[in-house]
Write an enzyme that holds these catalytic residues in place. Sequence first.
Site, PDB file in Angstrom:
ATOM      1  N   CYS A 111      33.890  40.610  38.021  1.00 60.76           N
ATOM      2  CA  CYS A 111      33.145  39.207  38.528  1.00 60.76           C
ATOM      3  C   CYS A 111      32.085  39.015  37.650  1.00 60.76           C
ATOM      4  O   CYS A 111      31.217  39.977  37.434  1.00 60.76           O
ATOM      5  CB  CYS A 111      32.698  39.514  39.952  1.00 60.76           C
ATOM      6  SG  CYS A 111      32.135  37.780  40.814  1.00 60.76           S
ATOM      7  N   HIS A 153      40.436  34.947  43.557  1.00 54.20           N
ATOM      8  CA  HIS A 153      39.017  35.549  43.540  1.00 54.20           C
ATOM      9  C   HIS A 153      37.952  34.356  43.849  1.00 54.20           C
ATOM     10  O   HIS A 153      37.188  34.614  44.500  1.00 54.20           O
ATOM     11  CB  HIS A 153      38.954  36.129  42.213  1.00 54.20           C
ATOM     12  CG  HIS A 153      37.469  36.796  41.840  1.00 54.20           C
ATOM     13  ND1 HIS A 153      37.294  37.868  41.455  1.00 54.20           N
ATOM     14  CD2 HIS A 153      36.412  35.873  41.574  1.00 54.20           C
ATOM     15  CE1 HIS A 153      36.262  37.944  41.245  1.00 54.20           C
ATOM     16  NE2 HIS A 153      35.423  36.880  41.450  1.00 54.20           N
ATOM     17  N   GLU A 154      38.177  32.950  43.034  1.00 55.26           N
ATOM     18  CA  GLU A 154      37.602  32.162  43.050  1.00 55.26           C
ATOM     19  C   GLU A 154      37.598  31.282  44.648  1.00 55.26           C
ATOM     20  O   GLU A 154      36.423  30.896  44.992  1.00 55.26           O
ATOM     21  CB  GLU A 154      37.901  31.031  42.062  1.00 55.26           C
ATOM     22  CG  GLU A 154      37.465  31.491  40.426  1.00 55.26           C
ATOM     23  CD  GLU A 154      36.312  32.117  40.212  1.00 55.26           C
ATOM     24  OE1 GLU A 154      35.461  31.852  41.058  1.00 55.26           O
ATOM     25  OE2 GLU A 154      36.552  33.299  39.413  1.00 55.26           O
ATOM     26  N   HIS A 157      35.348  33.272  46.599  1.00 51.63           N
ATOM     27  CA  HIS A 157      33.883  32.800  46.449  1.00 51.63           C
ATOM     28  C   HIS A 157      33.542  31.531  47.489  1.00 51.63           C
ATOM     29  O   HIS A 157      32.422  31.452  47.726  1.00 51.63           O
ATOM     30  CB  HIS A 157      33.492  32.506  45.055  1.00 51.63           C
ATOM     31  CG  HIS A 157      33.171  33.561  44.165  1.00 51.63           C
ATOM     32  ND1 HIS A 157      32.150  34.523  44.404  1.00 51.63           N
ATOM     33  CD2 HIS A 157      33.653  34.096  42.984  1.00 51.63           C
ATOM     34  CE1 HIS A 157      32.019  35.381  43.398  1.00 51.63           C
ATOM     35  NE2 HIS A 157      33.081  35.112  42.667  1.00 51.63           N
TER      36      HIS A 157
HETATM   37 ZN    ZN Z   1      33.540  36.329  41.090  1.00 55.27          ZN
END
Ligand code: ZN
Length: 199
Positions: A111, A153-154, A157
């Site tokens: 990340c 992953h995004e 977030h």
């Molecule tokens: Zn990240």
Amino acid sequence: MPSQISTVEELRTGGTILPILRWGNPVLHRPTRPVTAFDDELRELVRNMFATMYAAEGVGLAATQVGVDLAVFVYDCPDDDQVRHVGVMCNAEVSLPEGKDRKLHAADEGCLSLPGAYIELARPDYAICRGLDQNGENVQVIGTGLLARCLQHETDHLNGIVFGDRLAGRARKKLYALHEDAADLYPDDWPVTPRDDKE
Ligand code: ZN
């Protein structure tokens, strides 16, 4: 209706590189507000996010990573067939395969908000991400390979989740240790100031 239609190509140029916030900063650990205005302010944010992602040599970057609690991320990432996908995703939701179609793939993940550290994390190898593009139009991206991982992953977030939250305690500890080892290479305002070994 957006006041102006913009292409991803336009938004990929002319941005300002911003400092990337690190894990521990509260904005990274809270859910975000949905994007409702597809205006100049959003375009400027997205331009700056592309510039920042490219400076950091990442394949995806969420607004929270530059301190903005809006549900938007940018990506420039290859899929399993080495086809490159570039875009803007607002208010993203991910659908993952279930039952016998669900296949986990373990691979190193990192990340930009914990630079210099990678560790293996198993995630479904296929993901469909739906949301709105920079003009407020519905978009759907089908992710395989690294793109499947990137979209998950995004989207995490946007929900205030970092991938460390998905690791067992021991793996998380190792990840932090790897980051500590590399931390000296990354100035506080990285990537505004480049990595120490790249100057
Ligand atoms: Zn990240």
